[in-house]
Design a protein around this motif. Structure first.
Motif, PDB file in Angstrom:
ATOM      1  N   ARG A   1       3.300 -74.026  24.825  1.00 32.47           N
ATOM      2  CA  ARG A   1       4.203 -73.354  23.895  1.00 32.47           C
ATOM      3  C   ARG A   1       5.101 -74.390  23.205  1.00 32.47           C
ATOM      4  NH1 ARG A   1       6.847 -70.214  27.288  1.00 32.47           N
ATOM      5  NH2 ARG A   1       5.268 -68.577  27.214  1.00 32.47           N
ATOM      6  N   TRP A   2       5.624 -75.346  23.991  1.00 31.14           N
ATOM      7  CA  TRP A   2       6.488 -76.373  23.418  1.00 31.14           C
ATOM      8  C   TRP A   2       5.685 -77.302  22.512  1.00 31.14           C
ATOM      9  CZ3 TRP A   2       7.238 -81.454  22.636  1.00 31.14           C
ATOM     10  CH2 TRP A   2       8.549 -81.885  22.338  1.00 31.14           C
ATOM     11  N   VAL A   3       4.530 -77.744  22.968  1.00 29.41           N
ATOM     12  CA  VAL A   3       3.723 -78.687  22.190  1.00 29.41           C
ATOM     13  C   VAL A   3       3.300 -78.079  20.853  1.00 29.41           C
ATOM     14  CG1 VAL A   3       1.489 -79.874  22.108  1.00 29.41           C
ATOM     15  CG2 VAL A   3       2.922 -80.054  24.146  1.00 29.41           C
ATOM     16  N   ALA A   4       2.838 -76.835  20.864  1.00 34.65           N
ATOM     17  CA  ALA A   4       2.391 -76.195  19.629  1.00 34.65           C
ATOM     18  C   ALA A   4       3.534 -76.041  18.628  1.00 34.65           C
ATOM     19  CB  ALA A   4       1.770 -74.839  19.930  1.00 34.65           C
ATOM     20  N   ALA A   5       4.762 -75.917  19.138  1.00 37.49           N
ATOM     21  CA  ALA A   5       5.917 -75.778  18.247  1.00 37.49           C
ATOM     22  C   ALA A   5       6.365 -77.106  17.664  1.00 37.49           C
ATOM     23  CB  ALA A   5       7.077 -75.126  19.007  1.00 37.49           C
ATOM     24  N   HIS A   6       5.955 -78.222  18.268  1.00 36.83           N
ATOM     25  CA  HIS A   6       6.448 -79.529  17.834  1.00 36.83           C
ATOM     26  C   HIS A   6       5.345 -80.478  17.365  1.00 36.83           C
ATOM     27  CE1 HIS A   6       9.764 -77.973  20.324  1.00 36.83           C
ATOM     28  NE2 HIS A   6      10.547 -78.744  19.602  1.00 36.83           N
ATOM     29  N   SER A   7       4.086 -80.130  17.574  1.00 40.67           N
ATOM     30  CA  SER A   7       2.963 -80.961  17.146  1.00 40.67           C
ATOM     31  C   SER A   7       2.148 -80.191  16.116  1.00 40.67           C
ATOM     32  CB  SER A   7       2.083 -81.331  18.346  1.00 40.67           C
ATOM     33  OG  SER A   7       0.861 -81.896  17.922  1.00 40.67           O
ATOM     34  N   PRO A   8       2.318 -80.473  14.815  1.00 42.96           N
ATOM     35  CA  PRO A   8       1.590 -79.720  13.782  1.00 42.96           C
ATOM     36  C   PRO A   8       0.074 -79.780  13.959  1.00 42.96           C
ATOM     37  CG  PRO A   8       3.364 -80.997  12.794  1.00 42.96           C
ATOM     38  CD  PRO A   8       3.278 -81.430  14.227  1.00 42.96           C
ATOM     39  N   PHE A   9      -0.451 -80.911  14.367  1.00 41.81           N
ATOM     40  CA  PHE A   9      -1.896 -81.037  14.533  1.00 41.81           C
ATOM     41  C   PHE A   9      -2.401 -80.111  15.636  1.00 41.81           C
ATOM     42  CE2 PHE A   9      -5.529 -83.314  16.615  1.00 41.81           C
ATOM     43  CZ  PHE A   9      -6.464 -83.087  15.617  1.00 41.81           C
ATOM     44  N   THR A  10      -1.661 -80.038  16.743  1.00 34.30           N
ATOM     45  CA  THR A  10      -2.065 -79.152  17.836  1.00 34.30           C
ATOM     46  C   THR A  10      -2.005 -77.694  17.396  1.00 34.30           C
ATOM     47  OG1 THR A  10      -1.233 -80.751  19.460  1.00 34.30           O
ATOM     48  CG2 THR A  10      -1.596 -78.486  20.218  1.00 34.30           C
ATOM     49  N   ALA A  11      -0.936 -77.314  16.716  1.00 30.83           N
ATOM     50  CA  ALA A  11      -0.824 -75.938  16.234  1.00 30.83           C
ATOM     51  C   ALA A  11      -1.967 -75.593  15.285  1.00 30.83           C
ATOM     52  CB  ALA A  11       0.522 -75.740  15.545  1.00 30.83           C
ATOM     53  N   GLN A  12      -2.333 -76.522  14.405  1.00 25.86           N
ATOM     54  CA  GLN A  12      -3.408 -76.280  13.451  1.00 25.86           C
ATOM     55  C   GLN A  12      -4.751 -76.126  14.156  1.00 25.86           C
ATOM     56  OE1 GLN A  12      -2.694 -75.900  10.088  1.00 25.86           O
ATOM     57  NE2 GLN A  12      -4.789 -75.070  10.032  1.00 25.86           N
ATOM     58  N   ARG A  13      -4.949 -76.851  15.227  1.00 26.71           N
ATOM     59  CA  ARG A  13      -6.204 -76.715  15.989  1.00 26.71           C
ATOM     60  C   ARG A  13      -6.371 -75.291  16.512  1.00 26.71           C
ATOM     61  NH1 ARG A  13      -6.324 -80.803  20.681  1.00 26.71           N
ATOM     62  NH2 ARG A  13      -8.351 -79.831  21.037  1.00 26.71           N
ATOM     63  N   PHE A  14      -5.322 -74.743  17.067  1.00 24.95           N
ATOM     64  CA  PHE A  14      -5.388 -73.366  17.562  1.00 24.95           C
ATOM     65  C   PHE A  14      -5.627 -72.396  16.411  1.00 24.95           C
ATOM     66  CE2 PHE A  14      -3.363 -75.079  21.380  1.00 24.95           C
ATOM     67  CZ  PHE A  14      -3.979 -74.344  22.382  1.00 24.95           C
ATOM     68  N   LEU A  15      -4.945 -72.633  15.277  1.00 24.03           N
ATOM     69  CA  LEU A  15      -5.094 -71.760  14.124  1.00 24.03           C
ATOM     70  C   LEU A  15      -6.512 -71.815  13.583  1.00 24.03           C
ATOM     71  CD1 LEU A  15      -3.597 -69.874  12.147  1.00 24.03           C
ATOM     72  CD2 LEU A  15      -3.086 -71.899  10.752  1.00 24.03           C
ATOM     73  N   ASN A  16      -7.061 -73.010  13.451  1.00 29.02           N
ATOM     74  CA  ASN A  16      -8.420 -73.164  12.925  1.00 29.02           C
ATOM     75  C   ASN A  16      -9.455 -72.494  13.813  1.00 29.02           C
ATOM     76  OD1 ASN A  16      -7.360 -74.666  10.835  1.00 29.02           O
ATOM     77  ND2 ASN A  16      -7.978 -76.657  11.674  1.00 29.02           N
ATOM     78  N   ALA A  17      -9.204 -72.506  15.123  1.00 28.77           N
ATOM     79  CA  ALA A  17     -10.157 -71.917  16.069  1.00 28.77           C
ATOM     80  C   ALA A  17      -9.935 -70.418  16.241  1.00 28.77           C
ATOM     81  CB  ALA A  17     -10.044 -72.617  17.421  1.00 28.77           C
ATOM     82  N   GLY A  18      -8.859 -69.883  15.645  1.00 28.84           N
ATOM     83  CA  GLY A  18      -8.562 -68.458  15.803  1.00 28.84           C
ATOM     84  C   GLY A  18      -8.220 -68.087  17.231  1.00 28.84           C
ATOM     85  N   LEU A  19      -7.527 -68.996  17.947  1.00 25.91           N
ATOM     86  CA  LEU A  19      -7.222 -68.790  19.365  1.00 25.91           C
ATOM     87  C   LEU A  19      -5.716 -68.726  19.579  1.00 25.91           C
ATOM     88  CD1 LEU A  19      -9.687 -71.390  20.941  1.00 25.91           C
ATOM     89  CD2 LEU A  19      -9.999 -68.911  20.841  1.00 25.91           C
ATOM     90  N   GLY A  20      -5.309 -67.918  20.540  1.00 25.76           N
ATOM     91  CA  GLY A  20      -3.931 -67.927  20.989  1.00 25.76           C
ATOM     92  C   GLY A  20      -3.724 -69.021  22.020  1.00 25.76           C
ATOM     93  N   LEU A  21      -2.462 -69.331  22.306  1.00 31.08           N
ATOM     94  CA  LEU A  21      -2.177 -70.410  23.254  1.00 31.08           C
ATOM     95  C   LEU A  21      -2.747 -70.117  24.637  1.00 31.08           C
ATOM     96  CD1 LEU A  21       1.518 -71.337  22.317  1.00 31.08           C
ATOM     97  CD2 LEU A  21      -0.610 -72.441  21.591  1.00 31.08           C
ATOM     98  N   GLY A  22      -2.805 -68.831  25.008  1.00 29.99           N
ATOM     99  CA  GLY A  22      -3.361 -68.470  26.307  1.00 29.99           C
ATOM    100  C   GLY A  22      -4.854 -68.724  26.407  1.00 29.99           C
ATOM    101  N   GLN A  23      -5.507 -68.998  25.280  1.00 27.94           N
ATOM    102  CA  GLN A  23      -6.952 -69.281  25.265  1.00 27.94           C
ATOM    103  C   GLN A  23      -7.233 -70.777  25.133  1.00 27.94           C
ATOM    104  OE1 GLN A  23      -7.186 -66.471  21.831  1.00 27.94           O
ATOM    105  NE2 GLN A  23      -9.013 -65.666  22.873  1.00 27.94           N
ATOM    106  N   TRP A  24      -6.317 -71.601  25.604  1.00 29.03           N
ATOM    107  CA  TRP A  24      -6.412 -73.049  25.395  1.00 29.03           C
ATOM    108  C   TRP A  24      -7.662 -73.652  26.022  1.00 29.03           C
ATOM    109  CZ3 TRP A  24      -6.052 -76.267  29.762  1.00 29.03           C
ATOM    110  CH2 TRP A  24      -5.592 -75.657  30.936  1.00 29.03           C
TER     111      TRP A  24
END
Length: 444
Positions: A41-64
């Motif tokens: 949760r913290w990393v996705a809020a502070h690392s744009p690349f990590t957040a974009q990876r989840f967005l591109n994959a259509g996944l929530g953080l719980g599906q890491w």
């Protein structure tokens, strides 16, 4: 005052590590899941690349666990958007390279959350990597290492411990940890070998840390020491090196570490275990018994590692007499991109580095070697000493290994040359593939 606080922080982490040595696998995995929830949760809020990876994959953080992996090349390409400290790769590389050139590793880079240490990996796979680590991460790392490596921790702190570490670069970690009872001595690998051997003998360490090839060269140069423990780092620890170091210095254990983090540590029985209290591992089958790790570091935040694929090849073992639930590593077998790509009876075959290392270790009188694939069907053996006997036996053993691996011996050309002296500070790679398919007309 800050140095005292640093030491107390390291000691706190070291003592806390005792509560993270899980003996039940289900409990360990449940702990990893809890740790991952807040961390991601913290990393996705502070690392744009990590957040974009989840967005591109259509996944929530719980599906890491379903997130498509990335490797070192992607990490470096997106470094500016990956790190959470607002750093730019250009400035990180400038500071790290200046430190390498001047041998002054004290400079750090300022960030809104405090200074960070920067450095370079040695680029074993051909792709050098940059790393950035915050003060808090360094102190936690030091505590973990202290707990697992210091002889007889915590009682070992009651007497003076002298830790000698032979590394290409001093990351500055130990300067904030040393005290009257815990002394660290950085021996620069770029110095002449005879000087290093003399300094090591004079220092008389209780704990000796370094790459096995360097430690073995120091033995040959006349170094005399009787540490309570020898710690192999940075290179694959092979059986012949372990035996020589144990005869010359003392008991040997291994640490598995890379740019990607602190990945494996020895247990009380001396076996290497994955650092699963801090890093989550999944594996891809790479053929035969070899596994390729995909890791998620559950604590590292300055340079997040989320579903990061390594090039390393591991062989895991079942259980350990120590009783720890973290998986035991039978051996770190090398890197996947060092697997040889050679002609076989019905197409091209992959020959793992282990096959070649095992073959060369059976050559009587052989002191050191390298095996390099230089073309689609060409292998170069560089050996020391080069005598008619070692040349003949090396060729015979390599041919047997290639045949066992499915290689077409009639089409594979072997050449033998003397092994040149290693360049100072360069990580040893005994087996490597220098040729890539497509370079010389061979179809990929």
């Amino acid at each position: 005052m800050s140095e005292v606080l640093d030491r107390l922080t390291v000691l706190k982490h070291a003592l806390g590590e005792g509560g993270l040595m899980f003996r039940d696998r289900a409990t360990l995995e449940k702990y990893q899941g809890r740790l991952a929830t807040g961390h991601l949760r913290w990393v996705a809020a502070h690392s744009p690349f990590t957040a974009q990876r989840f967005l591109n994959a259509g996944l929530g953080l719980g599906q890491w666990r379903e997130l498509p992996p990335v490797g070192k090349a992607e990490m470096m390409a997106h470094f500016d958007q990956l790190n959470t400290a607002g750093l730019y790769l250009k400035e990180v590389l400038e500071v790290a390279r200046r430190a390498e050139d001047t041998r002054d590793f004290t400079p750090t880079l300022p960030t809104p959350r405090g200074p960070v240490t920067v450095g370079l990996s040695s680029g074993t796979s051909g792709n050098a990597g940059a790393f950035v680590v915050s003060r808090a991460e360094r102190l936690q790392w030091a505590g973990v290492v202290l707990r697992h490596l210091l002889p007889a921790f915590p009682l070992g702190l009651l007497k003076r411990q002298r830790v000698a570490f032979l590394l290409r670069a001093d990351g500055g970690l130990y300067r904030s940890v040393g005290s009257g009872r815990l002394d660290f001595n950085f021996l620069d690998l770029l110095r002449p070998l005879d000087e290093l051997a003399a300094d090591l003998s004079a220092y008389s360490p209780t704990l000796l840390i370094g790459p096995p090839s360097v430690l073995r060269a120091l033995l040959d140069a006349g170094a005399k020491a009787q540490p309570e423990k020898v710690v192999s780092v940075a290179e694959v620890l092979e059986d012949d090196d372990r035996a020589a170091l144990e005869r010359g210095f003392g008991p040997v254990v291994q640490v598995y570490q890379a740019t990607e983090g602190l990945l494996g540590l020895p247990c009380p029985h001396g076996n290497l275990h994955l650092n699963e209290a801090h890093v989550h591992f999944e594996f891809e089958a790479a053929g035969d018994e070899y596994l390729r790790p995909i890791l998620t570091d559950l604590r590292r935040i300055t340079q997040p590692m989320v579903r990061h694929r390594l090039d390393d090849l591991l062989v895991l073992a079942d259980g350990c007499s120590c009783g720890l639930a973290s998986r035991r590593v039978l051996r770190v077998a090398g890197r996947q991109d060092d697997a040889l790509d050679l002609p076989g009876a019905s197409g091209r075959v992959k020959i793992w580095p282990d096959f070649l290392r095992g073959a060369m270790n059976r050559v009587p009188g052989l002191r050191e070697y390298r095996v390099e694939q230089t073309g689609p069907a060409e292998l170069r053996l560089l050996i020391q000493p080069l005598t008619p006997e070692t040349q003949r036996e090396a060729c015979a053993q390599v041919r047997r290994a290639l045949e066992r691996g499915g290689g077409d011996i009639a089409r594979i050309q072997l050449t033998v040359q003397p092994l040149p002296a290693p360049a100072p500070g360069v990580k040893r790679r005994r087996v490597s593939r220098l040729w890539l398919r497509g370079e010389t007309g061979e179809s990929p």
